[in-house]
Motif scaffolding. Structure first.
Motif, PDB file in Angstrom:
ATOM      1  N   UNK A   1       0.837  -1.205   0.000  1.00 49.06           N
ATOM      2  CA  UNK A   1       0.000   0.000   0.000  1.00 49.06           C
ATOM      3  C   UNK A   1       0.870   1.253   0.000  1.00 49.06           C
ATOM      4  N   UNK A   2       1.934   1.264   0.799  1.00 43.67           N
ATOM      5  CA  UNK A   2       2.834   2.426   0.831  1.00 43.67           C
ATOM      6  C   UNK A   2       3.491   2.643  -0.529  1.00 43.67           C
ATOM      7  N   UNK A   3       3.885   1.562  -1.195  1.00 42.37           N
ATOM      8  CA  UNK A   3       4.477   1.679  -2.536  1.00 42.37           C
ATOM      9  C   UNK A   3       3.496   2.318  -3.504  1.00 42.37           C
ATOM     10  N   UNK A   4       2.256   1.831  -3.478  1.00 43.93           N
ATOM     11  CA  UNK A   4       1.249   2.358  -4.401  1.00 43.93           C
ATOM     12  C   UNK A   4       0.932   3.822  -4.090  1.00 43.93           C
ATOM     13  N   UNK A   5       0.807   4.159  -2.817  1.00 43.98           N
ATOM     14  CA  UNK A   5       0.554   5.561  -2.436  1.00 43.98           C
ATOM     15  C   UNK A   5       1.694   6.466  -2.879  1.00 43.98           C
TER      16      UNK A   5
END
Length: 381
Positions: free
Chosen positions: A221-225
């Motif tokens: 999720x952090x990568x995508x954000x």
């Protein structure tokens, strides 16, 4: 012409004698056949115990021919064919069993399970799936669902894998929430690759709710954000990672450094990384701290400090890279040798099968185990 009853009187004993002889011959033949079937069966067992599979198969075929109604002989013969890799013959044996009308329901389930294993071993995954689906609700239900799960993982059918894992989890066959979270992360990657970022974000949030202590959904999720330019959100997500799965922070250390620089929260990230390093020294944490450090003279000191905690050849090679060792050509040769020596030490290793890779895998390419890669490099294990 008068009928002579003398011939009738003589015929009765002759007919009786012939009938008696015929019955004796039939009984004798029946006893011979009954002796032959067990004899062939036990001969097959003897060959099997001596690991003579070819001779065992011949003996069991003979036993089946003498007693075609014995289901146990068919099961033994079918299993032998499967073990030898003769999957077509195994399928024929088990399909013949399935066609019989005198089988009890447990025997029919057993034959269905054996047929599914034949298809599975032969690599006929579509037919194996159909056969395994028919075992749902039987005594082979759990085993069949685990086999289905393996099929869906192998074919990367994550939606069906999620469905089966949910059934296993709700049936109290152990916890499959972590596995379900991985499947949802895989679906999120597919959605993101196709441009459906909202679907990907929602799927990752679902994975986090399902397995709040699993590190992968938070990291993904952090990568995508971060890719979407939502660096503040990515930083907050990684703060959750540090609280719920601190052992996985080295995997996200570089990402944390990037989003901290983009969001202007370098000092907070540095404090977090240093606190994590104090409890679990890692070269990945050192690299992230160096990246956030504003003092250009600090990096080499950081490597020396790491060497005080860990006898790291990787840290030593990085320290030497910034040191002039006399002749420049000699320095290049020494540095090249150290880089070659440290390269294998920077890999990750599966704890289940020992498969090594330059990147961290959540799903081992070697043994197909999930979460079998520690978040630490080989040198740090």
């Amino acid at each position: 012409m008068d009928f002579d009853f003398t011939w009738v009187l003589l015929g009765f004993p002759i007919a009786f004698t012939l009938g008696w002889l015929a019955s004796r011959l039939d009984l004798r033949q029946l006893r011979i056949e009954n002796r032959q079937a067990p004899k062939a069966y036990f001969r097959g067992l003897n060959f099997l115990l001596n690991e003579q599979q070819d001779q065992a198969i011949d003996a069991f075929i003979e036993a089946v021919q003498n007693d075609p109604d014995t289901s146990e002989l068919h099961f033994a013969l079918g299993n032998l064919f499967r073990r030898r890799g003769e999957y077509e013959r195994a399928v024929r044996v088990h399909e013949h069993l399935m066609s019989r009308g005198d089988l009890t329901q447990p025997e029919r389930d057993r034959a269905q399970h054996a047929l599914a294993l034949d298809f599975l071993k032969a690599g006929l995954l579509d037919r194996a799936e159909i056969a395994l689906r028919k075992l749902e609700g039987t005594s082979y239900g759990e085993e069949s669902m685990l086999a289905l799960l393996a099929i869906y993982e192998r074919s990367r059918d994550w939606a069906h894998a999620t469905e089966i894992a949910g059934k296993l989890d709700s049936a109290s066959h152990g916890s499959f929430s972590g596995r379900q979270a991985h499947y949802l992360c895989e679906q999120a990657l597919t959605a993101s690759a196709s441009g459906d970022t909202e679907e990907a974000l929602g799927t990752l949030q679902q994975a986090i709710r399902l397995a709040p202590n699993s590190p992968r959904p938070l990291i993904d999720l952090a990568k995508l954000q971060s890719q979407l330019g939502r660096h503040q959100d990515a930083f907050e997500t990684l703060l959750k990672l540090e609280k719920t799965a601190p052992q996985a922070l080295p995997l996200a250390a570089s990402l944390l450094g990037n989003v901290a620089q983009q969001s202007g929260r370098q000092q907070q990230a540095t404090d977090l990384l240093q606190a994590s390093y104090a409890s679990m020294p890692s070269i990945d944490l050192v690299e992230a701290i160096i990246k956030l450090d504003s003092n250009p003279g600090e990096p080499r000191d950081r490597y020396v400090q790491h060497l005080e905690h860990e006898p790291s050849l990787v840290a030593a090679a990085k320290w030497i890279a910034g040191e002039k060792l006399g002749d420049e050509h000699q320095h290049i040769l020494v540095q090249r040798a150290l880089d070659k020596a440290t390269k294998p030490l920077m890999r990750y290793r599966c704890a289940a099968c020992g498969f090594e890779a330059t990147q961290h895998f959540w799903h081992c390419p070697g043994c197909q185990a999930w979460d079998s890669y520690p978040a630490r490099r080989i040198e740090e294990l």
